[in-house]
Design an enzyme around this catalytic site. Structure first.
Site, short mmCIF file in Angstrom:
data_model
loop_
_atom_site.label_atom_id
_atom_site.label_comp_id
_atom_site.label_asym_id
_atom_site.label_seq_id
_atom_site.Cartn_x
_atom_site.Cartn_y
_atom_site.Cartn_z
N HIS A 183 0.86 -1.19 0.00
CA HIS A 183 0.00 0.00 0.00
C HIS A 183 0.89 1.23 0.00
O HIS A 183 2.11 1.11 -0.07
CB HIS A 183 -0.96 -0.02 1.20
CG HIS A 183 -0.26 -0.05 2.52
ND1 HIS A 183 0.09 1.07 3.20
CD2 HIS A 183 0.17 -1.10 3.27
CE1 HIS A 183 0.70 0.73 4.33
NE2 HIS A 183 0.77 -0.58 4.38
N GLY A 184 0.30 2.39 0.08
CA GLY A 184 1.04 3.65 -0.06
C GLY A 184 2.27 3.78 0.79
O GLY A 184 3.33 4.18 0.31
#
Length: 164
Positions: free
Chosen positions: A12-13
């Site tokens: 994820h980010g």
């Protein structure tokens, strides 16, 4: 260099934008039985994997057969969802020195350990076992955060002290 991280969101980010760049990661290994069995989820993870980074996905049992030299030869990030898998990897595959805890979501049987980390008594016991083996277990969401040793977190101290 091997960076082992518990994060139930996997890629994820924060992983893509912070850890991969900070540690100059060239390979991400995901060890998760459910992800390994889910072809759609695997496709999604390959799509969101950072460009130029090799991604490999294994079941826990398959990961036992991976050549340790291949893991150690690159700047490798191992992503897992639970302390159980961390302990399995430590016992059966590779004796890592540090375990980063990123995110473990709330679910039945878990209490908030610290920020976005919720943990069950069984999971906490597994982390305690790793600490006793000499593994540095710490919470750090992103590289710019100060690492927090699990032994300094109030809930950990409270539960572990109660058992001793």
């Amino acid at each position: 260099m091997i960076f082992v991280r518990i994060d139930d969101r996997l890629i994820h980010g924060q992983v893509v934008t912070a850890w991969v760049k900070h540690l100059d990661i060239s390979k991400i290994i995901i060890v998760d039985d459910d992800v390994y069995k889910d072809d759609f989820l695997k496709k999604v993870l390959y799509m969101v994997s950072p460009p130029g980074i090799k991604l490999e996905i294994f079941s826990a049992v398959m990961f036992q057969n991976v050549n340790q030299t291949e893991i150690k030869d690159e700047h490798t990030m191992i992503l897992i969802k639970t302390p159980q898998v961390a302990k399995f990897i430590y016992d059966k595959v590779i004796k890592f020195k540090e375990l980063n805890i990123g995110g473990m979501g709330a679910k039945p049987g878990r209490k908030v350990l610290y920020r976005n980390v919720s943990i069950s008594p069984e999971e906490l016991e597994i982390l305690k076992e790793l600490v006793e083996e000499g593994v540095k277990v710490y919470y750090q969401a992103v590289p710019s955060d100060k690492p927090i040793d699990i032994r300094e977190i109030d809930l950990y101290k409270k539960i572990i002290n109660r058992k001793e």
